[in-house]
Write an enzyme that holds these catalytic residues in place. Structure first.
Site, PDB file in Angstrom:
ATOM      1  N   LYS A 126     -38.858 -67.195 -29.559  1.00 31.06           N
ATOM      2  CA  LYS A 126     -38.472 -65.806 -29.840  1.00 31.06           C
ATOM      3  C   LYS A 126     -38.786 -64.878 -28.659  1.00 31.06           C
ATOM      4  CE  LYS A 126     -38.677 -66.077 -34.876  1.00 31.06           C
ATOM      5  NZ  LYS A 126     -38.683 -67.547 -34.928  1.00 31.06           N
ATOM      6  N   LYS A 138     -44.833 -61.844 -27.504  1.00 33.47           N
ATOM      7  CA  LYS A 138     -45.040 -63.191 -26.978  1.00 33.47           C
ATOM      8  C   LYS A 138     -44.561 -63.297 -25.525  1.00 33.47           C
ATOM      9  CE  LYS A 138     -46.906 -65.893 -30.139  1.00 33.47           C
ATOM     10  NZ  LYS A 138     -48.134 -66.692 -29.864  1.00 33.47           N
ATOM     11  N   ASN A 167     -39.366 -73.392 -33.873  1.00 34.94           N
ATOM     12  CA  ASN A 167     -39.863 -73.233 -35.236  1.00 34.94           C
ATOM     13  C   ASN A 167     -40.606 -74.509 -35.640  1.00 34.94           C
ATOM     14  OD1 ASN A 167     -38.516 -70.669 -36.760  1.00 34.94           O
ATOM     15  ND2 ASN A 167     -37.263 -71.383 -35.069  1.00 34.94           N
ATOM     16  N   VAL A 168     -41.874 -74.392 -35.943  1.00 36.05           N
ATOM     17  CA  VAL A 168     -42.689 -75.549 -36.306  1.00 36.05           C
ATOM     18  C   VAL A 168     -42.554 -75.770 -37.807  1.00 36.05           C
ATOM     19  CG1 VAL A 168     -44.970 -76.600 -36.266  1.00 36.05           C
ATOM     20  CG2 VAL A 168     -44.268 -75.056 -34.413  1.00 36.05           C
ATOM     21  N   SER A 171     -45.303 -75.280 -40.851  1.00 31.63           N
ATOM     22  CA  SER A 171     -46.390 -74.364 -40.503  1.00 31.63           C
ATOM     23  C   SER A 171     -46.447 -73.220 -41.505  1.00 31.63           C
ATOM     24  CB  SER A 171     -46.207 -73.820 -39.084  1.00 31.63           C
ATOM     25  OG  SER A 171     -45.008 -73.069 -39.000  1.00 31.63           O
ATOM     26  N   VAL A 175     -40.025 -71.641 -42.839  1.00 31.91           N
ATOM     27  CA  VAL A 175     -39.056 -71.712 -43.925  1.00 31.91           C
ATOM     28  C   VAL A 175     -39.279 -72.939 -44.798  1.00 31.91           C
ATOM     29  CG1 VAL A 175     -37.273 -73.010 -42.658  1.00 31.91           C
ATOM     30  CG2 VAL A 175     -36.606 -71.350 -44.394  1.00 31.91           C
TER      31      VAL A 175
END
Length: 343
Positions: A126, A138, A167-168, A171, A175
């Protein structure tokens, strides 16, 4: 890094921090591991889990003086603590600044003070062409780490660099657990947009990126894992098929509602910008984005098997070969997120 080291993990109660602790427990080159977090209950749980194998300390990266005390004697710092949720950062940008920007600055200063050998910052895709506060913060963290390396060259105080995650899956706040909770309740599963795509990685992938880049880093770089891409609607469909029967439900009875994109949310993600592509290299598993102002660093960046990256190639998630639903199911099982024998 063949000599035994003392390593500090900030944000140790988070998904990535916890996964790093589990991996470090198997690596003999680290004689001592200190986990830092501001989650008191989470620290207590980790103390019970690791039972004296590691040390844990309450600390907040917003408190620079506390970090200076905690970093004393450290050889390596893995900085994973952050505010990671787009909506919460958007609603309270000043808090995101305190943690994701000033917190990184505190980590850098404390590491310099302790003469830490290697400092790694975990960033996000991101940060690429950011459209929200979280991504912008970030990106600023990455730039602070690169700037710290330029200063380190002058003062000979270690190696500072970043890793950029996708996207992990699985986590906290991702989602995957959201869909799982919605399926367990019988639905509906909520999709923001049927065409939304994302780069994804498992916690295992994320830990590998951290530990491998820790060995490769020469200062100021951003390491980006070569990630799989998928359509979020396909992920939802796979999870419904695999998980609904485990809750005594029929997949066809789980409704999917399209609720529209959230403010600041992209339909796709990018791994690097076009400008970054002109100063990037490719390794077998990574892209390595070199610092923009190379003359400030005094480093000749050399990696085994490195190849120049194709200029202008920025890798958007919706332009990649997306995983099929069968491939998503296999990847989720391989990552330990779905039991073997699912749909």
């Amino acid at each position: 890094m063949t000599q035994k080291k003392t390593i500090v993990v900030s944000g140790c109660c988070g998904t990535i921090g916890h996964a790093l602790l589990q991996s470090l427990a198997t690596l003999p080159q680290y004689t001592e591991v200190l986990g830092i977090d501001n989650n008191e209950s989470g620290l207590f749980s980790l103390e019970q889990e690791f039972r004296g194998k590691f040390r844990f300390a309450f600390g907040d990266i917003r408190d620079g003086q506390r970090l200076k005390v905690l970093f004393e004697g450290a050889d390596v710092v893995l900085h994973t603590a952050a505010l990671k949720h787009v909506p919460s950062c958007e609603l309270a940008p000043s808090e995101a600044i305190k943690t994701n920007i000033l917190g990184v600055s505190n980590v850098i200063e404390a590491a310099r003070n302790a003469r830490v050998e290697r400092v790694l910052f975990t960033s996000s895709d991101k940060a690429v062409n950011p459209t929200n506060v979280m991504g912008t913060s970030k990106l600023m963290g990455e730039r602070l780490m690169s700037a710290a390396q330029a200063s380190a060259r002058r003062h000979e105080t270690g190696i500072f660099f970043s890793t950029r995650f996708g996207n992990v899956l699985g986590s906290h706040g991702s989602v995957f657990p959201l869909f799982q909770q919605q399926i367990a309740k019988g639905g509906p599963v909520t999709l923001t947009d049927p065409d939304m795509t994302r780069f994804v990685m498992s916690t295992r992938d994320a830990v590998s990126l951290v530990l491998e880049s820790l060995e490769l880093a020469q200062g100021g770089e951003v390491f980006v894992s070569k990630m799989r891409a998928l359509r979020i609607a396909d992920l939802a469909a796979v999870m419904i098929d695999c998980l609904a029967p485990r809750y005594g439900l029929r997949p066809e009875d789980i409704a999917v509602n399209v609720i529209g994109s959230k403010p600041g949310e992209k339909l796709y993600e990018e791994l690097l910008t076009e400008e970054e592509s002109h100063r990037s290299l490719q390794l077998a598993n990574f892209y390595v984005i070199l610092p923009a102002f190379l003359d400030l660093y005094g480093v000749e960046y050399t990696y085994e098997t490195a190849q120049p990256h194709e200029k202008g190639q920025i890798y958007r998630s919706h332009e990649q070969s997306l995983l099929s639903q069968e491939e998503i199911a296999a990847y989720l099982r391989e990552s330990g997120l779905l039991p073997d024998g699912g749909a």
